[in-house]
Design a protein around this motif. Structure first.
Motif, PDB file in Angstrom:
ATOM      1  N   ASN A   1      21.300  22.807   1.392  1.00 55.57           N
ATOM      2  CA  ASN A   1      20.878  23.528   2.591  1.00 55.57           C
ATOM      3  C   ASN A   1      20.145  24.819   2.219  1.00 55.57           C
ATOM      4  OD1 ASN A   1      21.421  25.687   4.708  1.00 55.57           O
ATOM      5  ND2 ASN A   1      21.968  23.829   5.819  1.00 55.57           N
ATOM      6  N   SER A   2      19.018  25.069   2.874  1.00 52.77           N
ATOM      7  CA  SER A   2      18.188  26.229   2.523  1.00 52.77           C
ATOM      8  C   SER A   2      18.322  27.393   3.491  1.00 52.77           C
ATOM      9  CB  SER A   2      16.713  25.812   2.450  1.00 52.77           C
ATOM     10  OG  SER A   2      16.281  25.325   3.719  1.00 52.77           O
ATOM     11  N   TRP A   3      18.950  27.186   4.645  1.00 55.62           N
ATOM     12  CA  TRP A   3      18.988  28.259   5.639  1.00 55.62           C
ATOM     13  C   TRP A   3      20.336  28.970   5.752  1.00 55.62           C
ATOM     14  CZ3 TRP A   3      22.629  27.255   9.331  1.00 55.62           C
ATOM     15  CH2 TRP A   3      22.941  25.908   9.601  1.00 55.62           C
ATOM     16  N   MET A   4      21.384  28.441   5.140  1.00 55.09           N
ATOM     17  CA  MET A   4      22.687  29.116   5.175  1.00 55.09           C
ATOM     18  C   MET A   4      22.730  30.272   4.189  1.00 55.09           C
ATOM     19  SD  MET A   4      25.801  26.362   5.419  1.00 55.09           S
ATOM     20  CE  MET A   4      26.263  25.583   6.941  1.00 55.09           C
ATOM     21  N   GLU A   5      23.400  31.329   4.598  1.00 54.76           N
ATOM     22  CA  GLU A   5      23.660  32.412   3.652  1.00 54.76           C
ATOM     23  C   GLU A   5      24.633  31.913   2.589  1.00 54.76           C
ATOM     24  OE1 GLU A   5      25.071  35.851   5.640  1.00 54.76           O
ATOM     25  OE2 GLU A   5      23.187  36.211   6.718  1.00 54.76           O
TER      26      GLU A   5
ATOM     27  N   MET B   1      24.825   6.639  -8.778  1.00 60.01           N
ATOM     28  CA  MET B   1      23.901   6.909  -7.667  1.00 60.01           C
ATOM     29  C   MET B   1      24.521   7.935  -6.733  1.00 60.01           C
ATOM     30  SD  MET B   1      22.282   4.156  -4.957  1.00 60.01           S
ATOM     31  CE  MET B   1      21.552   3.215  -6.273  1.00 60.01           C
ATOM     32  N   LYS B   2      23.740   8.912  -6.265  1.00 57.98           N
ATOM     33  CA  LYS B   2      24.255   9.942  -5.377  1.00 57.98           C
ATOM     34  C   LYS B   2      24.625   9.326  -4.021  1.00 57.98           C
ATOM     35  CE  LYS B   2      21.662  13.817  -7.335  1.00 57.98           C
ATOM     36  NZ  LYS B   2      20.668  14.880  -7.062  1.00 57.98           N
ATOM     37  N   PRO B   3      25.687   9.860  -3.352  1.00 55.80           N
ATOM     38  CA  PRO B   3      26.108   9.311  -2.056  1.00 55.80           C
ATOM     39  C   PRO B   3      24.990   9.311  -1.022  1.00 55.80           C
ATOM     40  CG  PRO B   3      27.797  10.780  -2.938  1.00 55.80           C
ATOM     41  CD  PRO B   3      26.613  10.912  -3.837  1.00 55.80           C
ATOM     42  N   ALA B   4      24.204  10.410  -0.956  1.00 61.88           N
ATOM     43  CA  ALA B   4      23.143  10.474   0.047  1.00 61.88           C
ATOM     44  C   ALA B   4      22.110   9.383  -0.197  1.00 61.88           C
ATOM     45  CB  ALA B   4      22.481  11.850   0.017  1.00 61.88           C
ATOM     46  N   THR B   5      21.813   9.111  -1.470  1.00 59.40           N
ATOM     47  CA  THR B   5      20.865   8.048  -1.809  1.00 59.40           C
ATOM     48  C   THR B   5      21.414   6.690  -1.402  1.00 59.40           C
ATOM     49  OG1 THR B   5      20.130   9.367  -3.688  1.00 59.40           O
ATOM     50  CG2 THR B   5      19.520   7.038  -3.672  1.00 59.40           C
TER      51      THR B   5
ATOM     52  N   TYR C   1      27.762  14.499   2.719  1.00 63.54           N
ATOM     53  CA  TYR C   1      27.869  15.754   3.473  1.00 63.54           C
ATOM     54  C   TYR C   1      27.825  16.949   2.520  1.00 63.54           C
ATOM     55  CZ  TYR C   1      28.819  16.246   8.499  1.00 63.54           C
ATOM     56  OH  TYR C   1      28.701  16.397   9.862  1.00 63.54           O
ATOM     57  N   GLN C   2      28.610  16.848   1.450  1.00 62.03           N
ATOM     58  CA  GLN C   2      28.666  17.952   0.488  1.00 62.03           C
ATOM     59  C   GLN C   2      27.318  18.173  -0.182  1.00 62.03           C
ATOM     60  OE1 GLN C   2      31.949  16.226  -1.654  1.00 62.03           O
ATOM     61  NE2 GLN C   2      33.408  17.752  -0.894  1.00 62.03           N
ATOM     62  N   GLN C   3      26.630  17.066  -0.513  1.00 60.73           N
ATOM     63  CA  GLN C   3      25.316  17.187  -1.147  1.00 60.73           C
ATOM     64  C   GLN C   3      24.314  17.838  -0.204  1.00 60.73           C
ATOM     65  OE1 GLN C   3      23.826  13.561  -2.963  1.00 60.73           O
ATOM     66  NE2 GLN C   3      21.708  14.173  -2.559  1.00 60.73           N
ATOM     67  N   LEU C   4      24.296  17.379   1.056  1.00 60.98           N
ATOM     68  CA  LEU C   4      23.370  17.957   2.030  1.00 60.98           C
ATOM     69  C   LEU C   4      23.676  19.429   2.293  1.00 60.98           C
ATOM     70  CD1 LEU C   4      23.287  14.975   4.537  1.00 60.98           C
ATOM     71  CD2 LEU C   4      21.395  15.740   3.106  1.00 60.98           C
TER      72      LEU C   4
ATOM     73  N   SER D   1      27.345  33.047   1.289  1.00 59.46           N
ATOM     74  CA  SER D   1      28.777  33.150   1.616  1.00 59.46           C
ATOM     75  C   SER D   1      29.187  32.086   2.636  1.00 59.46           C
ATOM     76  CB  SER D   1      29.101  34.546   2.149  1.00 59.46           C
ATOM     77  OG  SER D   1      28.340  34.823   3.325  1.00 59.46           O
ATOM     78  N   THR D   2      28.301  31.815   3.605  1.00 58.64           N
ATOM     79  CA  THR D   2      28.581  30.791   4.612  1.00 58.64           C
ATOM     80  C   THR D   2      28.619  29.412   3.972  1.00 58.64           C
ATOM     81  OG1 THR D   2      27.465  32.122   6.283  1.00 58.64           O
ATOM     82  CG2 THR D   2      27.829  29.803   6.810  1.00 58.64           C
ATOM     83  N   LYS D   3      27.651  29.152   3.102  1.00 60.44           N
ATOM     84  CA  LYS D   3      27.597  27.863   2.422  1.00 60.44           C
ATOM     85  C   LYS D   3      28.837  27.651   1.558  1.00 60.44           C
ATOM     86  CE  LYS D   3      23.677  26.536   0.659  1.00 60.44           C
ATOM     87  NZ  LYS D   3      22.513  26.309  -0.234  1.00 60.44           N
TER      88      LYS D   3
END
Length: 521
Positions: free
Chosen positions: A397-401, A1-5, A390-393, A403-405
């Motif tokens: 993430n859809s708004w980070m560039e 099971m994924k951590p976020a779940t 945290y890593q999964q979220l 390189s930033t991600k």
């Protein structure tokens, strides 16, 4: 099971437990340790979650007379009681001279022996006051100020045990602005603020009392000169938001470089007396303040500096001096500044003081009794799951560039956690603790602590060292090590409970872990 779940399901389970009816709610409290009596069921959680979860506690709780604030849990009191139990056990058993048991027992007992403190009078502190009175030259003043590091906060004071900002593998001492008897520079500079004006008046009264009680000539005049000197210091110090600005804080300088940049003060004599090796650098965190303070050392009369350090030394030692000093200390620091109406019981102060002086000796026994290896393993698993969420979220993430991600994910992949307690403990063999010598024990403990920190300066950073006591009820993120620290003190109910449902542990210590991780960003 994924951590976020897992986290989402844990939160859902928690809601079902709490709101599944009266019987289910009672069972949930028994299983999880939730403080359901503190909830206010008349407030809907969607309207005001804070009032819903804490309203009844807020209405029925009174701040004790000896406190300025009260937390929503009794965790510090639990730790204190456990420490008292350890101290009681030490008192009941013979302790061989030179052992940590003997040192802990005698430090704790001497601090509470107010009869012996009263009988000793000012004799224990007279040699220190004589040292200050004997200062005749600016160089001697700088030497004394350096030797006082760790014992009294000086206008530029040294703080040890930190990683260099740009070379985190190197241990570096920091130099900070300070030395004010009032809490902040605003107390001296905002002359139109009535509340701060009352605090200034109370401080002047306190300084005058210290001068009178220690037999100084013209105590009122001495107090006024010290207040004026501190006002000059406040004028050259920067506000807190500037003092902690990372962009301005990194100024690593040797004594020779400081002599050139901040003339007027013998930085070489100061750092040598503070046990900082010749040629080693200190990080001067407020450089402009250091420059201006050095000028004040040169410009203000030597007699004023001697008066200042005399009264500040008395203030720093007031709790191990006779009763009239302690009463004056509480009237200012307690009533006038914090609003406390009743002084903290002496036994409680004794616990605090011995916990500071011989922290690792007590923490080691605390951990043996109250934080077994299974607790550490459980918290480590929670940390790894929260970090995974945290890593999964971050990855989703859809708004980070890109390189930033990538940089953020790389940083997350290197997070570490120090949980419960360090792997090794401080050796107290060199600390001299004597029965019936409260003042001497405090002075020697301060010197001992500073000597360890000064000896580490300029050497490789000990990555296993802890910057916080395992006995504190606290947690923090260290940007220099990219790690979070969770003490044994905080890893107790209601934040962490081995018997509790996972939903509660993830909602409590899991949320704390998530909060500390967020500091890295």
């Amino acid at each position: 099971m994924k951590p976020a779940t897992l986290l989402k399901l844990s939160c859902l389970a928690l809601l079902l437990q709490v709101y599944g009816g009266t019987t289910a709610a009672h069972a949930a409290q028994v299983r999880s340790g939730l403080d359901l009596p503190g909830f206010d069921q008349t407030v809907r959680p969607q309207d005001d979650l804070y009032r819903h979860s804490s309203g009844q506690w807020l209405r029925t709780t009174t701040i004790p007379a000896d406190k300025a604030e009260l937390l929503g849990t009794n965790m510090p009191a639990v730790v204190d009681q456990r420490i008292r139990d350890i101290l009681q056990d030490l008192a009941l058993k013979p302790q061989a001279k030179g052992t940590t048991g003997q040192k802990v027992r005698d430090y704790y007992t001497a601090y509470q022996d107010t009869v012996a403190i009263e009988a000793a009078g000012l004799e224990p502190i007279r040699p220190l006051l004589a040292e200050i009175a004997a200062i005749q030259t600016p160089q001697q003043l700088a030497t004394w100020v350096g030797s006082a590091q760790g014992q009294v906060e000086t206008p530029i004071w040294l703080w040890g045990g930190f990683a260099d900002f740009m070379d985190p593998g190197l241990n570096r001492v920091m130099a900070w602005q300070g030395g004010l008897g009032l809490p902040d520079r605003d107390y001296y500079l905002k002359l139109d603020d009535a509340q701060l004006g009352k605090a200034r008046a109370a401080y002047l009264t306190y300084l005058t009392e210290l001068a009178q009680l220690s037999g100084q000539t013209r105590p009122a005049e001495m107090a006024q000169r010290v207040l004026e000197l501190e006002t000059r210091l406040a004028q050259v110090q920067v506000p807190v938001n500037e003092a902690r600005d990372p962009a301005r804080m990194y100024n690593p300088l040797t004594a020779e470089e400081l002599m050139a940049k901040a003339p007027g003060f013998d930085w070489a004599a100061y750092l040598t007396a503070a046990r900082i090796a010749r040629g080693d650098k200190v990080t001067v965190t407020q450089l402009n303040t250091a420059i201006a303070t050095a000028r004040l050392f040169a410009d203000l009369p030597l007699a004023d500096w001697k008066a200042y350090f005399t009264l500040h030394s008395l203030d720093a030692s007031a709790q191990v001096l006779p009763a009239r000093f302690r009463a004056a200390h509480f009237a200012f620091h307690g009533k006038a500044i914090t609003g406390a109406q009743v002084e903290t019981p002496r036994a409680q102060r004794a616990v605090e003081q011995v916990t500071w002086a011989l922290n690792d000796a007590l923490a080691q026994q605390y951990v043996e009794r109250h934080f077994p290896a299974a607790h550490k393993q459980k918290v480590e698993a929670i940390f790894q799951n929260v970090l995974g969420a945290y890593q999964q979220l971050m990855a989703d993430n859809s708004w980070m560039e890109p390189s930033t991600k990538a940089a953020a994910l790389d940083k997350l992949s290197k997070y570490k956690a120090k949980i419960g307690h360090p792997d090794s403990w401080r050796d107290y063999a060199a600390l001299d603790v004597r029965a019936g010598d409260a003042f001497g024990n405090q002075q020697r403990a301060k010197r001992f602590d500073w000597a360890i920190k000064a000896a580490a300066a300029g050497k490789p950073m000990d990555r296993k060292a802890w910057a916080m006591s395992p006995l504190e009820v606290n947690a923090f993120y260290d940007p220099m090590g990219n790690e979070i620290l969770l003490t044994a003190g905080i890893l107790q109910a209601p934040l962490f409970d081995m018997r509790a449902d996972d939903a509660v542990n993830y909602g409590a210590i899991g949320a704390t872990i998530g909060h500390e991780i967020s500091h890295g960003f």
